[in-house]
Design an enzyme around this catalytic site. Structure first.
Site, PDB file in Angstrom:
ATOM      1  N   HIS A 201       1.650   3.550   1.241  1.00 34.20           N
ATOM      2  CA  HIS A 201       2.387   2.158   1.371  1.00 34.20           C
ATOM      3  C   HIS A 201       1.559   1.341   2.840  1.00 34.20           C
ATOM      4  O   HIS A 201       1.527   0.232   2.566  1.00 34.20           O
ATOM      5  CB  HIS A 201       3.715   2.073   1.580  1.00 34.20           C
ATOM      6  CG  HIS A 201       4.386   2.698   0.241  1.00 34.20           C
ATOM      7  ND1 HIS A 201       4.116   2.310  -1.047  1.00 34.20           N
ATOM      8  CD2 HIS A 201       5.365   3.726   0.066  1.00 34.20           C
ATOM      9  CE1 HIS A 201       4.784   2.968  -1.774  1.00 34.20           C
ATOM     10  NE2 HIS A 201       5.784   3.517  -1.284  1.00 34.20           N
ATOM     11  N   CYS A 512     -11.903  -4.311 -14.560  1.00 34.52           N
ATOM     12  CA  CYS A 512     -10.828  -4.360 -13.473  1.00 34.52           C
ATOM     13  C   CYS A 512     -10.850  -3.057 -12.680  1.00 34.52           C
ATOM     14  O   CYS A 512     -10.075  -3.195 -11.602  1.00 34.52           O
ATOM     15  CB  CYS A 512      -9.454  -4.696 -14.227  1.00 34.52           C
ATOM     16  SG  CYS A 512      -9.176  -3.134 -15.246  1.00 34.52           S
TER      17      CYS A 512
END
Ligand code: PEP
Ligand code: MG
Length: 584
Positions: A201, A512
């Site tokens: 994170h 992608c």
């Protein structure tokens, strides 16, 4: 806590390698950030102070919650709701009745001081998480560690120490998302941490804040001291301590060149990208949260080619409700229309969110992506209904992760058809049926590409997983990272085959995976016939400006040559030579 500065003796320059998790160069003074938990006295409790100790623990929980709520508010202001949900999850942990009861009971029964019991209870879980093979659990261990320290510090009414000098590079053994958010208010130049990985994170938050970070540096924070000069390069993962003047000068010019390049390319980013011979190339963005849509237009993105919807699982295994998903997708659809938005169905499992109730021996080859969605139809039904209901502008499409068979595409299409029919029957006349796209990220899908490009409405090539599964190299395992070769001939040839087949069958094709962001790969992919790229938003200006360096004929010649080469090294050398000849 400020560590004493080094004496004025000259220490030799040293270089360390970690994981570059957010790009950019920072040069400056280091500040070693040590989290305070305060000193606590261990004492045997008597009948009377047992209740006081439990009360002290409950008050500490309260204070910790207030702090986290403050951090949550700052996060919403700086980064938006998507990231602040992390802290919501931490706040929920503070309310966990099992944990509160376990700690209170042990204080009462064992007559131990609260800080000792908290330490032991949390460390038990932290150790379990750290020893897990799974990166996601390892990241969660950092969160637990953060909560533990916060509660212990708050047993003694200690204020959160978040003041540090302006403009330093912060070094720490471990940093939590909350630390990053609070410290970033002091104009921090960069971060280096002993722990962490590129998917943690803190790395995601630094990328969004545009602050360089190098993580996974072992025990570097013990070797450096506050006041020491540091250079960090968030692209390469290099950290240099006590740099020589010559080294500093080199990095200053590298940083200036990067800044100038970023400024130049942002000017042209708003213009359509065309090759030297006038062929139009489209760049979409890969995003994780809806707040990122705000930066899209300024970067010159023409839509979203990959929205990783599994980020809606902000607190572990709780599946977002259909109504929550509906408002989220609907808001995104409104914000971005008339540009397209490809919502990838939840890619849970594997190296992403853990969903399996049992510990899988090999999660990347286990219950992941479409496999979970087919086995748990409620999750698939809710997500598909939410997407269809949001599609009132007709700009949404559904992308299916981890496809290995035509049956999986047909299954998703049948669910779309069923819900679309139901919803229109219920009177939703405005909605449009979204198209269905297949992620090409497993070799089986490459083998079936002829059929897949006739069955799906579009395809998107996920080179991160395609490389992992083709080369049998775990994308998150540092031991084998040197084998994770994106220019391996097997990958290069697969890309050519997939793009060519899609074009032949008039099936829209986008890339992608990270390969699409690599400037070296760009002319090769153009030469294969690729005209749509979906990449990290901040890479779009640079890539758009690079496109004009090549003509399709030149790119095709390069592709042809690469297809004759049999090693990654030869292919890379060929791409580098082409780049040197075409980019000035
Ligand atoms: C990929 O695998 O290349 C991809 C784009 O998906 P993710 O990185 O989310 O697995
Ligand atoms: Mg993938």
């Amino acid at each position: 806590m400020i560590m004493p500065a080094e004496p004025a003796t000259r220490h030799p320059e040293e270089s360390y390698n970690g994981i570059g998790a957010s790009r950019g160069i920072a040069i400056g003074e280091c500040y070693v950030f040590i989290k305070e938990t305060g000193s606590h006295e261990a004492r045997e409790l008597n009948e009377k102070n047992i209740n006081e100790e439990i009360e002290r623990f409950l008050t500490a929980l309260n204070r910790s919650e207030k702090e986290l709520k403050k951090i949550e508010r700052v996060t919403i202001r700086k980064l938006g709701k998507g990231y602040s949900d992390l802290f919501q999850a931490q706040i929920m942990m503070l309310h966990d009745p099992v944990l509160i009861d376990a700690i209170s009971d042990r204080i009462r029964l064992e007559r131990k001081s609260a800080h000792l019991v908290i330490e032991e209870e949390f460390d038990h879980y932290v150790a379990k998480f750290i020893n897990s093979d799974d990166l996601i659990f390892q990241d969660r261990a950092d969160d637990l560690h953060d909560i533990k320290n916060r509660i212990i510090r708050n047993l003694n009414v200690r204020k959160l120490h978040s003041w540090i000098p302006e403009g330093v590079i912060v070094a720490a053994d471990i940093l939590s998302p909350a630390d990053i958010i609070l410290l970033s208010r002091n104009n921090i130049k960069g971060f280096v941490t002993d722990s962490g990985g590129s998917t943690s994170h803190i790395s995601l938050i630094c990328k969004s804040l545009n602050i360089p970070i190098v993580v996974g540096l072992g025990n570097l924070s013990q070797k450096i001291t506050t006041g020491m000069q540091l250079i960090i390069d968030g692209s390469t993962g290099t950290v240099i301590t006590n740099p020589e003047e010559q080294t500093i000068a080199g990095y200053i010019s590298k940083k200036e060149a990067e800044q100038k390049y970023a400024a130049d390319t942002s000017l042209t980013a708003m213009l359509p990208a065309t090759t030297k011979c006038g062929i139009r190339i489209t760049f979409y963005a890969n995003i994780d949260f809806k707040e990122e849509l705000l930066a899209l237009k300024a970067a010159g993105a023409e839509g979203v080619g990959l929205f990783r919807s599994e980020n809606l699982f902000t607190d572990g295994n709780n599946v977002p409700k259909e109504s929550e998903q509906y408002s989220y997708y609907r808001e995104m659809a409104e914000m971005i229309t008339p540009m397209p938005l490809d919502v990838r169905l939840f890619d849970i499992g594997g190296d992403k969110l853990i969903y399996s109730p049992v510990k899988e021996p090999n999660p990347n080859l286990g219950w992941r992506g479409i496999r979970i969605l087919i086995d748990l139809p409620d999750i698939l039904d809710n997500q598909i209904r939410a997407i269809i209901r949001s599609n009132i502008h007709g700009n949404l499409a559904i992308l299916v992760p981890m496809i290995i068979s035509l049956d999986e595409i047909r299954h998703v299409r049948s669910i779309i058809d069923k819900h679309y029919a139901e919803l229109t029957k219920e009177g939703n006349t405005q909605i449009e049926k979204p198209g269905v796209g297949a992620m090409i990220e497993v070799p089986a899908a490459v083998e079936l590409i002829e059929e897949i490009t006739k069955c799906a409405d579009f395809i998107s090539i996920g080179t991160n997983d395609l490389t992992q599964y083709t080369l049998a190299v775990d994308r998150n395992n540092v031991i084998v990272q040197d084998l994770f070769e994106k220019f391996h001939p097997a990958i290069i040839r697969q890309l050519h085959r997939v793009i060519r087949t899609a074009k032949k069958n008039h099936c829209k094709v986008t890339i992608c995976g990270d390969m699409g962001s690599d400037p070296l790969a760009l002319p090769y992919l153009l030469g294969c016939g690729l005209r749509r790229f979906s990449v990290v938003t901040s890479d779009i200006p640079k890539l758009k400006s690079m496109v004009s360096n090549y003509s399709i004929a030149e790119a095709e010649a390069l592709t042809k040559e690469c297809l004759t080469l049999d090693t990654s090294a030869k292919i890379k050398a060929c791409l580098e030579a082409f780049q040197a000849a075409h980019c000035y």
